[in-house]
Enzyme design. Structure first.
Site, PDB file in Angstrom:
ATOM      1  N   GLN A 105       0.640  -1.331  -0.011  1.00 52.06           N
ATOM      2  CA  GLN A 105       0.110  -0.046  -0.029  1.00 52.06           C
ATOM      3  C   GLN A 105       0.733   1.334  -0.030  1.00 52.06           C
ATOM      4  OE1 GLN A 105      -2.894  -0.096   3.090  1.00 52.06           O
ATOM      5  NE2 GLN A 105      -4.169   1.374   2.197  1.00 52.06           N
ATOM      6  N   PHE A 106       1.563   1.391  -0.947  1.00 49.87           N
ATOM      7  CA  PHE A 106       2.465   2.407  -1.178  1.00 49.87           C
ATOM      8  C   PHE A 106       1.861   4.052  -0.997  1.00 49.87           C
ATOM      9  CE2 PHE A 106       1.065   3.054  -5.674  1.00 49.87           C
ATOM     10  CZ  PHE A 106       1.150   4.133  -5.898  1.00 49.87           C
ATOM     11  N   THR A 107       0.697   4.012  -1.403  1.00 52.38           N
ATOM     12  CA  THR A 107      -0.207   5.442  -1.019  1.00 52.38           C
ATOM     13  C   THR A 107      -0.134   5.918   0.228  1.00 52.38           C
ATOM     14  OG1 THR A 107      -2.197   4.383  -0.667  1.00 52.38           O
ATOM     15  CG2 THR A 107      -1.726   4.815  -3.128  1.00 52.38           C
TER      16      THR A 107
END
Length: 170
Positions: free
Chosen positions: A38-40
């Site tokens: 979940q790089f966001t």
């Protein structure tokens, strides 16, 4: 990567039999680990109203890093107790969040300035062990800042590719 996988498995987040908080880790309670890329969560939102992902790895390198992390977690525990999502996919993840606790796990390296508590120092004075802040000359950027139209070290100018960064262990 090994140290982050170990930290995930050994972080004491659950109560013990006597109700003592922060006493047991996921392996102690025979829990499951869900790894979801979940790089966001790490978008740069300091400027404007649009998240900036220029600091993200390219998808191929990020996929390899994520898969390596999941493999390290599986190797340190019981592989069948470690689940993962599909990289770069929209997913609906259902879970029960036990308590109002969210932790950002960090390993190695120095803390970033955002993570360090600000020191109380008079304006223009130096904190213990640090140089006094300098003001920029007219038309010049302050130390560590970018001049107008130029990128600060390690940052990208909008419309241009971000500089390559060495792989870091987070």
């Amino acid at each position: 990567m090994e140290s982050m996988a170990n930290k995930v498995l050994r972080m004491k987040m659950w109560e013990d039999e006597n109700g003592g908080t922060w006493k047991k880790n996921v392996t102690d309670i025979s829990g499951e680990v869900l790894c979801v890329s979940q790089f966001t969560l790490l978008a740069n939102t300091k400027k404007g109203t649009k998240p900036d992902f220029h600091g993200a790895l390219n998808p191929e390198d990020a996929r390899r890093l994520y898969q390596h992390f999941v493999e390290r977690v599986k190797a340190g525990y019981q592989a069948d107790r470690v689940k993962d999502g599909k990289f770069q996919a929209m997913m609906e993840v259902a879970l029960v969040n036990d308590g109002p606790v969210t932790l950002e796990l960090n390993v190695g390296g120095k803390a970033t300035p955002e993570k360090v508590a600000p020191e109380k120092v008079a304006p223009g004075k130096a904190a213990p062990g640090k140089a006094a802040p300098r003001k920029a000359a007219p038309g010049k950027a302050a130390p560590g800042k970018a001049a107008p139209g130029k990128a600060a070290p390690g940052k990208a100018v909008p419309g241009k590719a971000a500089p390559e960064e060495a792989e870091k262990e987070h």
